[in-house]
Each structure stands twice: as C-alpha cells, then as structure tokens.
Design a protein around this motif. Structure first.
Motif, PDB file in Angstrom:
ATOM      1  N   GLU A  24       0.842  -1.188   0.000  1.00 60.86           N
ATOM      2  CA  GLU A  24       0.000   0.000   0.000  1.00 60.86           C
ATOM      3  C   GLU A  24       0.883   1.245   0.000  1.00 60.86           C
ATOM      4  OE1 GLU A  24      -3.218   0.322  -0.210  1.00 60.86           O
ATOM      5  OE2 GLU A  24      -3.764  -1.808  -0.089  1.00 60.86           O
ATOM      6  N   VAL A  25       0.544   2.195  -0.862  1.00 55.90           N
ATOM      7  CA  VAL A  25       1.305   3.439  -0.933  1.00 55.90           C
ATOM      8  C   VAL A  25       0.934   4.333   0.250  1.00 55.90           C
ATOM      9  CG1 VAL A  25       1.722   5.543  -2.274  1.00 55.90           C
ATOM     10  CG2 VAL A  25       1.515   3.341  -3.435  1.00 55.90           C
ATOM     11  N   ILE A  26       1.938   4.962   0.839  1.00 58.61           N
ATOM     12  CA  ILE A  26       1.736   5.855   1.980  1.00 58.61           C
ATOM     13  C   ILE A  26       1.490   7.279   1.467  1.00 58.61           C
ATOM     14  CG2 ILE A  26       2.839   6.877   4.013  1.00 58.61           C
ATOM     15  CD1 ILE A  26       4.477   4.284   4.257  1.00 58.61           C
ATOM     16  N   ARG A  27       0.354   7.845   1.836  1.00 59.52           N
ATOM     17  CA  ARG A  27       0.063   9.235   1.473  1.00 59.52           C
ATOM     18  C   ARG A  27       0.836  10.176   2.393  1.00 59.52           C
ATOM     19  NH1 ARG A  27      -4.077  10.165  -2.040  1.00 59.52           N
ATOM     20  NH2 ARG A  27      -5.392   8.367  -2.567  1.00 59.52           N
ATOM     21  N   ASN A  28       1.311  11.274   1.830  1.00 62.04           N
ATOM     22  CA  ASN A  28       2.023  12.252   2.661  1.00 62.04           C
ATOM     23  C   ASN A  28       1.034  13.162   3.383  1.00 62.04           C
ATOM     24  OD1 ASN A  28       1.203  14.208   0.776  1.00 62.04           O
ATOM     25  ND2 ASN A  28       3.148  14.139  -0.336  1.00 62.04           N
ATOM     26  N   SER A  29       1.542  14.123   4.125  1.00 70.16           N
ATOM     27  CA  SER A  29       0.681  14.986   4.939  1.00 70.16           C
ATOM     28  C   SER A  29      -0.215  15.881   4.097  1.00 70.16           C
ATOM     29  CB  SER A  29       1.525  15.839   5.894  1.00 70.16           C
ATOM     30  OG  SER A  29       2.559  16.506   5.197  1.00 70.16           O
ATOM     31  N   GLU A  30       0.098  16.039   2.798  1.00 68.94           N
ATOM     32  CA  GLU A  30      -0.779  16.797   1.901  1.00 68.94           C
ATOM     33  C   GLU A  30      -1.862  15.914   1.285  1.00 68.94           C
ATOM     34  OE1 GLU A  30       2.657  17.138   1.302  1.00 68.94           O
ATOM     35  OE2 GLU A  30       2.958  19.134   2.175  1.00 68.94           O
ATOM     36  N   GLY A  31      -1.799  14.614   1.603  1.00 67.59           N
ATOM     37  CA  GLY A  31      -2.776  13.677   1.057  1.00 67.59           C
ATOM     38  C   GLY A  31      -2.396  13.120  -0.296  1.00 67.59           C
ATOM     39  N   ARG A 113      14.837  12.347   4.845  1.00 68.03           N
ATOM     40  CA  ARG A 113      14.420  12.729   6.204  1.00 68.03           C
ATOM     41  C   ARG A 113      12.951  13.130   6.205  1.00 68.03           C
ATOM     42  NH1 ARG A 113      15.634  11.841  11.453  1.00 68.03           N
ATOM     43  NH2 ARG A 113      15.078  13.616  12.751  1.00 68.03           N
ATOM     44  N   LYS A 114      12.539  13.867   5.197  1.00 66.33           N
ATOM     45  CA  LYS A 114      11.141  14.262   5.049  1.00 66.33           C
ATOM     46  C   LYS A 114      10.260  13.016   4.894  1.00 66.33           C
ATOM     47  CE  LYS A 114       7.396  16.313   3.093  1.00 66.33           C
ATOM     48  NZ  LYS A 114       6.362  17.076   3.815  1.00 66.33           N
ATOM     49  N   LEU A 115      10.708  12.065   4.071  1.00 70.89           N
ATOM     50  CA  LEU A 115       9.925  10.853   3.847  1.00 70.89           C
ATOM     51  C   LEU A 115       9.804  10.023   5.126  1.00 70.89           C
ATOM     52  CD1 LEU A 115      11.289   9.750   0.345  1.00 70.89           C
ATOM     53  CD2 LEU A 115       9.209  11.032   0.856  1.00 70.89           C
ATOM     54  N   LYS A 116      10.891   9.980   5.903  1.00 72.30           N
ATOM     55  CA  LYS A 116      10.839   9.234   7.160  1.00 72.30           C
ATOM     56  C   LYS A 116       9.803   9.849   8.096  1.00 72.30           C
ATOM     57  CE  LYS A 116      13.423   7.915  11.283  1.00 72.30           C
ATOM     58  NZ  LYS A 116      14.636   8.106  12.101  1.00 72.30           N
ATOM     59  N   LYS A 117       9.796  11.181   8.201  1.00 73.10           N
ATOM     60  CA  LYS A 117       8.815  11.850   9.059  1.00 73.10           C
ATOM     61  C   LYS A 117       7.394  11.550   8.600  1.00 73.10           C
ATOM     62  CE  LYS A 117      11.585  15.785  10.662  1.00 73.10           C
ATOM     63  NZ  LYS A 117      11.707  17.263  10.694  1.00 73.10           N
ATOM     64  N   LEU A 140      13.293   2.892  11.623  1.00 72.12           N
ATOM     65  CA  LEU A 140      12.508   2.577  10.446  1.00 72.12           C
ATOM     66  C   LEU A 140      13.407   1.875   9.438  1.00 72.12           C
ATOM     67  CD1 LEU A 140       9.538   3.149   9.585  1.00 72.12           C
ATOM     68  CD2 LEU A 140      10.402   5.111   8.308  1.00 72.12           C
ATOM     69  N   ASP A 141      13.080   0.615   9.113  1.00 66.30           N
ATOM     70  CA  ASP A 141      13.837  -0.127   8.109  1.00 66.30           C
ATOM     71  C   ASP A 141      13.353   0.280   6.721  1.00 66.30           C
ATOM     72  OD1 ASP A 141      15.144  -1.523  10.111  1.00 66.30           O
ATOM     73  OD2 ASP A 141      13.693  -3.160  10.108  1.00 66.30           O
ATOM     74  N   ALA A 142      14.294   0.402   5.791  1.00 67.87           N
ATOM     75  CA  ALA A 142      13.919   0.856   4.446  1.00 67.87           C
ATOM     76  C   ALA A 142      14.681   0.108   3.362  1.00 67.87           C
ATOM     77  CB  ALA A 142      14.187   2.362   4.307  1.00 67.87           C
ATOM     78  N   VAL A 143      13.955  -0.212   2.310  1.00 70.27           N
ATOM     79  CA  VAL A 143      14.552  -0.679   1.060  1.00 70.27           C
ATOM     80  C   VAL A 143      14.385   0.471   0.066  1.00 70.27           C
ATOM     81  CG1 VAL A 143      14.382  -2.302  -0.854  1.00 70.27           C
ATOM     82  CG2 VAL A 143      14.029  -3.100   1.486  1.00 70.27           C
ATOM     83  N   ILE A 144      15.479   0.901  -0.555  1.00 72.11           N
ATOM     84  CA  ILE A 144      15.456   2.043  -1.472  1.00 72.11           C
ATOM     85  C   ILE A 144      15.775   1.555  -2.881  1.00 72.11           C
ATOM     86  CG2 ILE A 144      16.414   4.321  -1.986  1.00 72.11           C
ATOM     87  CD1 ILE A 144      17.234   4.552   0.943  1.00 72.11           C
ATOM     88  N   ALA A 164      22.125   8.841   6.750  1.00 75.05           N
ATOM     89  CA  ALA A 164      22.168  10.219   7.226  1.00 75.05           C
ATOM     90  C   ALA A 164      20.773  10.734   7.566  1.00 75.05           C
ATOM     91  CB  ALA A 164      22.812  11.116   6.175  1.00 75.05           C
ATOM     92  N   ALA A 165      19.755  10.191   6.907  1.00 69.69           N
ATOM     93  CA  ALA A 165      18.375  10.595   7.173  1.00 69.69           C
ATOM     94  C   ALA A 165      17.781   9.891   8.389  1.00 69.69           C
ATOM     95  CB  ALA A 165      17.509  10.315   5.948  1.00 69.69           C
ATOM     96  N   GLY A 166      18.549   8.961   8.977  1.00 71.93           N
ATOM     97  CA  GLY A 166      18.059   8.249  10.150  1.00 71.93           C
ATOM     98  C   GLY A 166      17.329   6.960   9.835  1.00 71.93           C
ATOM     99  N   LEU A 167      17.493   6.466   8.605  1.00 68.73           N
ATOM    100  CA  LEU A 167      16.851   5.213   8.206  1.00 68.73           C
ATOM    101  C   LEU A 167      17.821   4.050   8.381  1.00 68.73           C
ATOM    102  CD1 LEU A 167      15.265   6.481   4.871  1.00 68.73           C
ATOM    103  CD2 LEU A 167      13.973   5.835   6.921  1.00 68.73           C
ATOM    104  N   ASN A 168      17.293   2.884   8.669  1.00 65.88           N
ATOM    105  CA  ASN A 168      18.088   1.658   8.681  1.00 65.88           C
ATOM    106  C   ASN A 168      17.922   1.024   7.305  1.00 65.88           C
ATOM    107  OD1 ASN A 168      19.584  -0.590   9.417  1.00 65.88           O
ATOM    108  ND2 ASN A 168      17.780  -1.671  10.212  1.00 65.88           N
TER     109      ASN A 168
END
Length: 357
Positions: A24-31, A113-117, A140-144, A164-168
């Motif tokens: 499922e795609v995550i919507r940002n704070s703007e929807g 960093r924005k995406l993590k937040k 937060l674990d991430a595959v990029i 650097a953005a704080g992601l694992n």
C-alpha cells in the motif's frame, strides 16, 4: 516498521506491506501519493516537496532539484583532474549553501528525512506506532530503489543518504527489478521481460528472466540525462519562442517557474487530448497559443534545424530526437543480451513519463 522507498529524480513514493500482505502506498501529509523531489534550503532551514515548489517563485536561488542525476559524483573535483585538455571546461560544483559544501547524498538525505517523518506520521495515524514515542527513538527499516545502471559509487551514496536521514537501510534494489518482481510475484511461468523505465529525469531499459516469482537481470542500459523533464523543456522552449514572436520581447527570468508549470500542465493535457491551449498574461505582453499532440496525416515532418517558427507545435514531431534516444537504449540492451524483439514475452512500462502516448 518497514518501508519501500522510490527515491525518484522528480517525485518520491513510499509503500508498506499491510496486514493482508498487500503493498500500500503511503500518502504524505498533503494527502498525495507522491512527494516532489524538490528542496528549498538556505543553510539553516529546509523544505521538501510541495512547500519547496511554492518557494520557487519567492526564492529560486535556494531551490535544488534533480539531485539524483549527481549521485555518486564527488563533492568537489579539483580543476586539474577534470577535462584537463579543456581549461575552459566548467568544474562540477558542489551544492554550496550557507558557506558549507554538500554532496548529492547530503541533499538526498534531506529528502529522505522528510519521507521518514511522513512514514512515522502515517504509522502513528493508523495505530502501528504509539503516538507518544518520539520520532528520534523510532527505527525505520527501508529498502530504497535505484536505477539499474547505478554503479557501486551511486549505490553507496544512496545508502549513505538513507543512513544520514536516520533510516536503517536494509536493501538497495534496482527499480526495474522491483517493477518486474511486483509484476511477476504470483506468476510461476517462465517469461522474458523488458522493463522500459522512463522517469522524470532518468531512464533505463532492463531485460530480465522471470521464473517462480523472481527475476534475474540479463542486462541494462541507462541514461541519467533523459526523462520527462526533457519533454517539458520542449514545451517550455516553444512558450519562450512564441512569446518572443508575439510580443517582441522575452519572458522575464522571475516568471520561469510559471513557464515550467504551464509546460507540465500542457504535457499532461496532451496525454488525453489532441490539442491544448497555453495562455499567459504578463506586463510585457500576452501569449495565446495552441499545441497539438500529433502531426496531421499526410503532412511531412520538418527537420529540427529547418523548422519554420510559424509552424504549429506538434508534440510528437518535436520529440523525435528524444524518442530516438529511447529507442537507442532498447536496441543497446537487446544487442548486449544477444536477444531480438521476438524473444520478449512482455514489455513492462514504468516511470511517470510512460503515461505520454
């Protein structure tokens, strides 16, 4: 928690696996389902996405975009090591902001960093995370995903940006491989697949051998300077050209963002319509012109260097050189693999620019 991140040249997108095992795609704070890969950064404060785009008109000097095209490049290259046969060649400059020099991975880290937040905000909203937990204490674990043509330097730079953005960062995966796996996850039959990925700023063509839900990459060919942005620029150039023809003067530099937005909107409208209009009203004059998607039947195309300024704008005609570059990537991939078009079972289109007819 785990997320998958498409760190795109022009837009980024995140997804997670829900309780039913579906992505499922995550919507940002703007929807929105995607976040523009645009940064406004003055050395102290940074904005990413829509807020950064809104700053283009107010403070264009501090806008940074298409950072992905620079991934893997050093922060600074000594002049004597770069194009030493041409003393007048420009030296690749780092992103120098507020007296400090940033590499492309540092700028990408601001986006991530924005995406993590946004991901943490989303997971708290749906009850996956305790709202009282401070963001700094959430791992937060991430595959990029990255273009298939990215080498070790580009992949390492992407991984460093994530850290650097704080992601694992638990994985770096090729964008076409991700698309192919999603396409063939439930398929057991053996297929030979071409993934044609035309993004906003980069493109690549990858051939894969799909079997039992997994994909083995056969070969890839890429171009980090070819994407939807190039098609936007065709329309932008025409807008500038027509304004000059109709008014005898140039569009002011501080209206460049408006021209960019007009061009993008026109490109989108030409996806579903045979023609679209572009209108601009400035102190220096007005522009009112029509753009057409295809050249009328029976009318021959003009060579790029023989084009009559009074000739109508036909999108397919203006894009012939870009389409040739796309075709060249496909042929190069086939040639590298020793395959022919007839050997392919499927062609998978990926990337936002593939919405163009």
């Amino acid at each position: 928690m785990h997320v998958g991140i498409d760190l795109g040249t022009t837009f980024c997108c995140m997804a997670y696996i829900d309780d039913d095992g579906r992505a499922e795609v995550i919507r940002n704070s703007e929807g929105d389902l995607t976040t523009p890969s645009v940064i406004w950064f003055d050395g102290r404060r940074a904005q990413v996405g829509k807020k950064a785009e809104q700053m283009k008109q107010l403070d264009p000097a501090h806008i940074y975009e298409f950072v992905k095209r620079d991934m893997g490049k050093p922060t600074e290259i000594p002049p004597h090591l770069y194009e030493k046969d041409d003393p007048d060649a420009p030296v690749p400059a780092p992103y120098e902001i507020g007296g400090f020099k940033y590499g492309p991975e540092g700028m990408s880290a601001i986006i991530l960093r924005k995406l993590k937040k946004e991901a943490i905000r989303f997971f708290k909203k749906i009850g996956k995370l305790d709202r009282s937990i401070d963001e700094r204490h959430i791992e937060l674990d991430a595959v990029i995903t990255v273009p298939a043509y990215f080498g070790d330097k580009e992949r390492q730079a992407t991984r460093l940006a994530g850290y650097a953005a704080g992601l694992n960062v638990i994985g770096i995966i090729n964008e076409p491989t991700a698309a192919a796996i999603s396409y063939g996850l439930e398929r057991k039959e053996e297929r030979r697949l071409m993934v044609f990925d035309l993004g906003g700023g980069t493109s690549d063509v990858t051939l894969l051998h799909m079997r039992n839900g997994s994909g083995d990459v056969i070969t890839s060919a890429g171009d980090n300077t070819l994407g939807g942005k190039n098609w936007d620029e065709l329309i932008q150039a025409y807008i500038y050209e027509q304004f000059r023809e109709q008014n005898g003067c140039e569009i002011p530099d501080d209206r460049g963002f408006e021209v960019q937005q007009k061009a993008i909107q026109a490109k989108i409208e030409l996806t579903d319509n045979d023609e679209t209009s572009v209108f601009m009203s400035l102190e220096q004059g007005e522009l009112d012109t029509v753009l057409y998607r295809t050249t009328p039947p029976g009318e021959s195309s003009l060579d790029e260097y023989e084009r009559d300024p009074a000739r109508p704008f036909y999108f397919n005609e203006r894009a012939e050189a870009l389409l040739s570059r796309c075709r060249g990537l496909c042929l190069r991939a086939l040639q590298q693999s020793g395959m022919k078009w007839s050997h392919l079972d499927d062609i998978l289109l990926a990337g936002g620019a593939c919405r163009m007819p």
